[in-house]
Design an enzyme around this catalytic site. Sequence first.
Site, mmCIF file in Angstrom:
data_model
loop_
_atom_site.group_PDB
_atom_site.id
_atom_site.type_symbol
_atom_site.label_atom_id
_atom_site.label_comp_id
_atom_site.label_asym_id
_atom_site.label_seq_id
_atom_site.Cartn_x
_atom_site.Cartn_y
_atom_site.Cartn_z
ATOM 1 N N ASP A 110 -10.443 31.834 -26.823
ATOM 2 C CA ASP A 110 -11.517 31.557 -25.871
ATOM 3 C C ASP A 110 -11.614 32.684 -24.851
ATOM 4 O O ASP A 110 -10.853 32.728 -23.883
ATOM 5 C CB ASP A 110 -11.241 30.214 -25.170
ATOM 6 C CG ASP A 110 -12.360 29.830 -24.200
ATOM 7 O OD1 ASP A 110 -13.416 30.491 -24.221
ATOM 8 O OD2 ASP A 110 -12.162 28.856 -23.434
ATOM 9 N N LYS A 167 -10.397 19.991 -30.789
ATOM 10 C CA LYS A 167 -10.985 21.266 -30.353
ATOM 11 C C LYS A 167 -10.143 22.383 -30.954
ATOM 12 O O LYS A 167 -8.946 22.480 -30.674
ATOM 13 C CB LYS A 167 -10.987 21.357 -28.818
ATOM 14 C CG LYS A 167 -11.325 22.761 -28.284
ATOM 15 C CD LYS A 167 -11.371 22.824 -26.753
ATOM 16 C CE LYS A 167 -11.583 24.262 -26.259
ATOM 17 N NZ LYS A 167 -11.622 24.388 -24.791
ATOM 18 N N ASP A 199 -6.069 27.669 -27.289
ATOM 19 C CA ASP A 199 -7.221 26.792 -27.077
ATOM 20 C C ASP A 199 -7.553 25.964 -28.332
ATOM 21 O O ASP A 199 -8.565 25.280 -28.370
ATOM 22 C CB ASP A 199 -8.421 27.627 -26.633
ATOM 23 C CG ASP A 199 -9.332 26.872 -25.681
ATOM 24 O OD1 ASP A 199 -8.878 25.859 -25.112
ATOM 25 O OD2 ASP A 199 -10.489 27.291 -25.522
ATOM 26 N N ASP A 220 -18.308 29.302 -21.043
ATOM 27 C CA ASP A 220 -16.866 29.040 -21.089
ATOM 28 C C ASP A 220 -16.579 27.539 -21.213
ATOM 29 O O ASP A 220 -15.449 27.141 -21.467
ATOM 30 C CB ASP A 220 -16.209 29.619 -19.823
ATOM 31 C CG ASP A 220 -14.714 29.784 -19.972
ATOM 32 O OD1 ASP A 220 -14.209 29.619 -21.116
ATOM 33 O OD2 ASP A 220 -14.049 30.083 -18.962
ATOM 34 N N ARG A 251 -16.323 21.324 -25.060
ATOM 35 C CA ARG A 251 -17.094 20.071 -25.103
ATOM 36 C C ARG A 251 -18.266 20.183 -26.064
ATOM 37 O O ARG A 251 -18.707 19.194 -26.619
ATOM 38 C CB ARG A 251 -17.534 19.698 -23.680
ATOM 39 C CG ARG A 251 -18.459 20.665 -23.033
ATOM 40 C CD ARG A 251 -18.537 20.501 -21.518
ATOM 41 N NE ARG A 251 -17.372 21.065 -20.836
ATOM 42 C CZ ARG A 251 -17.209 21.056 -19.526
ATOM 43 N NH1 ARG A 251 -18.105 20.490 -18.736
ATOM 44 N NH2 ARG A 251 -16.132 21.600 -18.984
ATOM 45 N N GLU A 272 -17.107 25.657 -23.638
ATOM 46 C CA GLU A 272 -17.462 25.609 -25.055
ATOM 47 C C GLU A 272 -16.793 24.462 -25.797
ATOM 48 O O GLU A 272 -17.313 23.981 -26.807
ATOM 49 C CB GLU A 272 -17.110 26.947 -25.722
ATOM 50 C CG GLU A 272 -15.647 27.113 -26.185
ATOM 51 C CD GLU A 272 -14.639 27.081 -25.054
ATOM 52 O OE1 GLU A 272 -15.014 27.323 -23.900
ATOM 53 O OE2 GLU A 272 -13.443 26.792 -25.317
ATOM 54 N N LYS A 312 -14.103 35.229 -19.106
ATOM 55 C CA LYS A 312 -12.973 34.870 -18.244
ATOM 56 C C LYS A 312 -12.383 36.128 -17.611
ATOM 57 O O LYS A 312 -12.511 37.214 -18.182
ATOM 58 C CB LYS A 312 -11.864 34.233 -19.098
ATOM 59 C CG LYS A 312 -12.147 32.833 -19.582
ATOM 60 C CD LYS A 312 -10.960 32.309 -20.385
ATOM 61 C CE LYS A 312 -11.239 30.917 -20.917
ATOM 62 N NZ LYS A 312 -11.322 29.893 -19.874
HETATM 63 N N1 BES Z 1 -10.161 26.551 -22.663
HETATM 64 C C1 BES Z 1 -10.628 26.373 -21.356
HETATM 65 C C2 BES Z 1 -9.793 25.389 -20.534
HETATM 66 C C3 BES Z 1 -8.371 25.761 -20.241
HETATM 67 C C4 BES Z 1 -8.027 26.242 -19.005
HETATM 68 C C5 BES Z 1 -7.387 25.552 -21.162
HETATM 69 C C6 BES Z 1 -6.716 26.546 -18.719
HETATM 70 C C7 BES Z 1 -6.087 25.865 -20.889
HETATM 71 C C8 BES Z 1 -5.744 26.347 -19.663
HETATM 72 C C9 BES Z 1 -12.053 25.839 -21.369
HETATM 73 O O1 BES Z 1 -12.815 26.204 -22.456
HETATM 74 C C10 BES Z 1 -12.716 26.373 -20.146
HETATM 75 O O2 BES Z 1 -12.787 27.550 -20.020
HETATM 76 N N2 BES Z 1 -13.159 25.483 -19.274
HETATM 77 C C11 BES Z 1 -13.783 25.879 -18.060
HETATM 78 C C12 BES Z 1 -14.940 24.949 -17.807
HETATM 79 C C13 BES Z 1 -15.836 25.381 -16.695
HETATM 80 C C14 BES Z 1 -16.588 26.638 -17.083
HETATM 81 C C15 BES Z 1 -16.819 24.269 -16.400
HETATM 82 C C16 BES Z 1 -12.761 25.760 -16.941
HETATM 83 O O3 BES Z 1 -11.931 24.870 -16.987
HETATM 84 O O4 BES Z 1 -12.778 26.602 -16.058
HETATM 85 ZN ZN ZN Z 2 -11.770 26.608 -24.217
HETATM 86 ZN ZN ZN Z 3 -13.788 28.070 -22.259
#
Ligand code: BES
Ligand code: ZN
Ligand code: ZN
Length: 518
Positions: free
Chosen positions: A290, A285, A308, A367, A371, A369, A297
């Site tokens: 992000d 990834k 990220d 968010d 996956r 993204e 966010k």
């Molecule tokens: N890049 C984030 C995950 C992340 C969170 C990385 C904290 C490092 C530290 C990912 O893209 C994300 O935002 N995931 C969301 C998914 C949710 C919307 C289902 C999350 O974890 O909140």
């Molecule tokens: Zn991310």
């Molecule tokens: Zn994200």
Amino acid sequence: MDTMLLFQDAAGFATPMLAVFAVDVATGKDADPLVALLTTSDAVSNAAAPMLATGEFRATLGEVLLLHRPDGLRAERLVVVGLGKAKTLSVDAVRKAAGTAVRTAKPRGVRDMAIAFPEDHALDDEHLENLPCTLLSRSIIEGAAIAEVDWDTYRSDRKDLSVHSLTLLARDFEETTKKEIQIGFEEGQIVGDAQNFARELVNEPGNILTPTELGKRAKAMCDEVGLKCEVYSTEKLLELGMGAFHAVAKGSAEPPALIVMTYEPKLEKGKSLPKDAPVIGLVGKGITFDTGGISIKPADGMDKMKYDMAGSAAMIGAMKAISALKPAVKVISVVCSAENMPGSKAYKPGDVLKAMSGKTIEVLNTDAEGRLVLADGLHYAKTLGCTHLINAATLTGACVVALGIINAGLFSNDEDAFQKFLGAMSISGENFWRLPCTDDYKDTIKSQIADIMNTGGTRWGGAISAAMFLREFAGDTPWVHLDIAGCAWNDEVKPWQTKGPSGIAVRSIIEWVRSFAT
Ligand code: BES
Ligand code: ZN
Ligand code: ZN
């Protein structure tokens, strides 16, 4: 930092700083510490003896004792570095202690130093079995390399505190042992360098390390080490039908980068890999920033989202090491890099995307993204012939909630691939904890109007629903998924490592790949 390996007596080596390791050999719960130096040099033991006799130094992991002008040694300083309890001594402790020695040297302006290879006076056979010479010398060099880095290149007031040279001093062992130490020493240089390369990429801010720039850096590395590397952008995504990856990239003015690196082993003349030899796929990834996209966010802490792309950095770093370690197995790395932005062309909640595999995906949250880009990356790796897949991603905050920052998450659809990864962890010293992704969880990503949706219906088990989503694209191909969201960035300073990018997963991925070599 230049590294050297010399087989000679540590006491007779002239250096600004000589580091030697110490363990606590006391047994029993409340026993006072009993410090033993891991050296067979009487001169080194004698030099440290008066200070050790005070009982001030307990040899806990990362603890340091510094002596100037040690009696009877040619070194200007003697640093004794604690490894913790002898009973539970691990290679990882040695890696950290070697790092601690380097980080003791740096602020003192010490540019040249030596580390004494741990010798086994104090250790019984039971301990030595877990600490083969090759792993010991390797981890010392890795730990030193990791510790040497400080992230100050963007500071105008930067003071260069680099350690220029490190000499690993081992006594005149028998030839087979020397050979083992030599092999570990060389591997340590390769792996430490690869991990630092990954960390450098992760450290770069989002305005500098765009997807295009990540592609350039991967390409430059590949050119340097002789790996094949192709970097594609939007057109190729459209041509391949990567509707999920492309959707993520659409919201940004920065074009995406699809980076494909290939390692082909060169076998001896007349030899070739068997037809059914495995081809290993490393998928990363690479979200260079992000924002969350339209499902934006919160502002607080958003700056951290430059990391990220740590999963892709791990893969690029691993490829660098693989090119030098030359395992007899073909490896293809696919890095999916984009910026997740809420631009006017951004994908939106409610959109339905068509992935390269043909599966349709309902977007519930932009968010989620990571996956989406990985879905197409995993499928593409399969079409390139990969028979085994591993991906690394800062994928979910939920994984951080579940496991904290000590263990990263691990998921797998295959027991053999998982066992191989456990073997890799025993060498890398990295901590991953397996979480489930069994069929029982399938419903969590069921969509009303498409094949699947890109988030779980609820917050619960968010790391698992993300893994279930990826599993759809790995299909029956043996696959390991590493969720490194909690471990890719260190917020705390440690005696052996500064704050910032950790380089997690590089070492384990390298060993996992090597475990497939014929
Ligand atoms: N890049 C984030 C995950 C992340 C969170 C990385 C904290 C490092 C530290 C990912 O893209 C994300 O935002 N995931 C969301 C998914 C949710 C919307 C289902 C999350 O974890 O909140
Ligand atoms: Zn991310
Ligand atoms: Zn994200």
